[in-house]
Design a protein around this motif. Structure first.
Motif, short mmCIF file in Angstrom:
data_model
loop_
_atom_site.label_atom_id
_atom_site.label_comp_id
_atom_site.label_asym_id
_atom_site.label_seq_id
_atom_site.Cartn_x
_atom_site.Cartn_y
_atom_site.Cartn_z
N ARG A 1 0.83 -1.22 0.00
CA ARG A 1 0.00 0.00 0.00
C ARG A 1 0.86 1.26 0.00
N LEU A 2 1.96 1.24 0.78
CA LEU A 2 2.85 2.40 0.80
C LEU A 2 3.48 2.62 -0.57
N ARG A 3 3.89 1.53 -1.21
CA ARG A 3 4.47 1.66 -2.56
C ARG A 3 3.45 2.27 -3.52
N GLU A 4 2.21 1.79 -3.45
CA GLU A 4 1.16 2.33 -4.31
C GLU A 4 0.92 3.82 -4.04
N ALA A 5 0.92 4.18 -2.77
CA ALA A 5 0.63 5.57 -2.40
C ALA A 5 1.81 6.49 -2.69
#
Length: 130
Positions: free
Chosen positions: A84-88
């Motif tokens: 999720r952090l990578r996506e955000a």
């Protein structure tokens, strides 16, 4: 060869729930129904389990349970959180990278213009001296 045909069902011979069915004389039993032979063989084991005193369980360790649940949760949450952090962060990092490259180009352009201006002025000064 055709498959053998099954005779049609005689649905009138099937008793309904409201009919009383007479059993043959030898089929009647007095008293409760007898258990199956397997149940007879298992009866002593069943009796011992039913009559056995409850086993004392050691004290419940709530702290251990909390630590175990947290460890399991962390093991499952870490990869999900990282994804999720990578996506955000990917779009934000892409914008920052573009801005950094643009700013670096501008600084390089200014520095290169200064170097070229100095080199031209020095060359013009040499041409005047000759």
């Amino acid at each position: 060869m055709s498959p053998p045909r099954t005779p049609p069902l005689n649905l009138q011979a099937v008793p309904t729930l409201t009919e009383v069915i007479e059993l043959p004389a030898g089929a009647r039993t007095s008293g409760p129904p007898r258990p199956a032979p397997v149940a007879d063989a298992l009866a002593p084991a069943i009796e011992s389990v039913v009559q056995a005193p409850p086993v004392e369980q050691p004290g419940f360790d709530e702290e251990w349970l909390v630590q175990r649940v947290l460890a399991d949760l962390q093991r499952h949450a870490d990869p999900m959180l990282e994804a999720r952090l990578r996506e955000a962060l990917a779009p934000a990092l892409a914008r920052l990278t573009d801005a950094l490259v643009s700013e670096a180009r501008e600084e390089l352009h200014v520095a290169l213009r200064d170097v070229v201006a100095r080199a031209v002025s020095q060359e013009l000064a040499r041409q005047r001296v000759r």
